[in-house]
Motif scaffolding. Structure first.
Motif, short mmCIF file in Angstrom:
data_model
loop_
_atom_site.label_atom_id
_atom_site.label_comp_id
_atom_site.label_asym_id
_atom_site.label_seq_id
_atom_site.Cartn_x
_atom_site.Cartn_y
_atom_site.Cartn_z
N ALA A 83 55.46 24.25 -7.26
CA ALA A 83 54.22 23.48 -7.32
C ALA A 83 53.89 22.93 -5.93
N HIS A 84 54.90 22.46 -5.24
CA HIS A 84 54.71 21.92 -3.88
C HIS A 84 54.19 23.00 -2.94
N GLN A 85 54.74 24.19 -3.03
CA GLN A 85 54.29 25.30 -2.18
C GLN A 85 52.84 25.66 -2.50
N TRP A 86 52.49 25.69 -3.77
CA TRP A 86 51.12 26.02 -4.15
C TRP A 86 50.16 24.96 -3.62
N LEU A 87 50.52 23.69 -3.76
CA LEU A 87 49.68 22.60 -3.25
C LEU A 87 49.60 22.64 -1.72
N GLY A 88 50.63 23.17 -1.07
CA GLY A 88 50.65 23.26 0.38
C GLY A 88 49.50 24.09 0.94
N ILE A 89 49.06 25.07 0.19
CA ILE A 89 47.92 25.89 0.61
C ILE A 89 46.70 24.98 0.80
N TYR A 90 46.49 24.08 -0.12
CA TYR A 90 45.33 23.19 -0.07
C TYR A 90 45.54 22.04 0.91
N ARG A 91 46.76 21.66 1.13
CA ARG A 91 47.05 20.65 2.15
C ARG A 91 46.63 21.18 3.52
N ARG A 92 46.99 22.44 3.80
CA ARG A 92 46.58 23.05 5.07
C ARG A 92 45.06 23.14 5.16
N PHE A 93 44.41 23.50 4.08
CA PHE A 93 42.95 23.59 4.04
C PHE A 93 42.33 22.25 4.43
N THR A 95 43.80 19.60 5.84
CA THR A 95 44.24 19.15 7.16
C THR A 95 43.37 19.78 8.24
N ASP A 96 43.11 21.07 8.12
CA ASP A 96 42.25 21.75 9.09
C ASP A 96 40.85 21.14 9.11
N LEU A 98 39.92 18.11 8.12
CA LEU A 98 39.94 16.74 8.62
C LEU A 98 40.20 16.70 10.13
N ASP A 99 40.98 17.63 10.66
CA ASP A 99 41.18 17.72 12.11
C ASP A 99 39.86 18.04 12.81
N THR A 100 39.09 18.95 12.21
CA THR A 100 37.78 19.29 12.78
C THR A 100 36.86 18.09 12.76
N LEU A 101 36.84 17.37 11.66
CA LEU A 101 36.00 16.17 11.56
C LEU A 101 36.43 15.12 12.59
N GLU A 102 37.73 14.92 12.73
CA GLU A 102 38.22 13.95 13.71
C GLU A 102 37.78 14.33 15.13
N ALA A 103 37.88 15.60 15.46
CA ALA A 103 37.47 16.06 16.79
C ALA A 103 35.98 15.80 17.02
N LEU A 104 35.17 16.03 15.99
CA LEU A 104 33.73 15.78 16.12
C LEU A 104 33.44 14.29 16.28
N LEU A 105 34.18 13.47 15.57
CA LEU A 105 33.95 12.02 15.66
C LEU A 105 34.43 11.46 17.00
N ARG A 106 35.48 12.02 17.54
CA ARG A 106 36.00 11.54 18.83
C ARG A 106 35.12 12.01 20.00
#
Length: 131
Positions: A83-93, A95-96, A98-106
């Protein structure tokens, strides 16, 4: 991408979908518990607790050991890993994203200068021509 047995994941997520069962798993993460000890915090009958335990057993999340007349349950964390591995797919999604949003805000990009609409430009020109 990690391949998962969808029936196993369905069973695991069904088991995790109930607050009582998640709390039981939390208790078992600390150590073994009898069926009575698992039922006690919920003020439920042993029969009701046993139904929850059977769902957890069907998902492979716990093991029940019969010691005389006492049923002792213990956590089997292995199915949680799938279950953790399956959820990891969406965690990466996320995270990517939110990283893009953070870069735009900064580093905000300047907005293009607003050009006047043709109607507004004509009105401005007319006002200036009258002078």
């Amino acid at each position: 991408m990690v391949e998962h047995d969808s029936h196993s994941l369905d069973t695991i997520f069904h088991a995790l979908g109930d607050t009582t069962r998640r709390q039981m798993l939390g208790e078992l993460a600390v150590g073994e518990r009898t069926v009575g000890e698992l039922a006690e915090p919920f003020a439920m009958s042993l029969a009701a607790a046993s139904k929850h335990i059977k769902v957890l057993e069907a998902a492979g999340l716990i093991r029940r050991d019969v010691r005389g007349r006492t049923h002792v349950c213990s956590l089997d964390p292995a199915p949680l890993m799938s279950a953790h591995q399956w959820l990891g797919i969406y965690r990466r999604f996320w995270t990517d994203r939110l990283d893009t949003l953070e870069a735009l805000l900064r580093n905000p990009q300047p907005l293009p200068a607003e050009s006047p609409s043709p109607a507004k430009k004509e009105n401005d020109d007319d006002r200036h021509a009258d002078r």
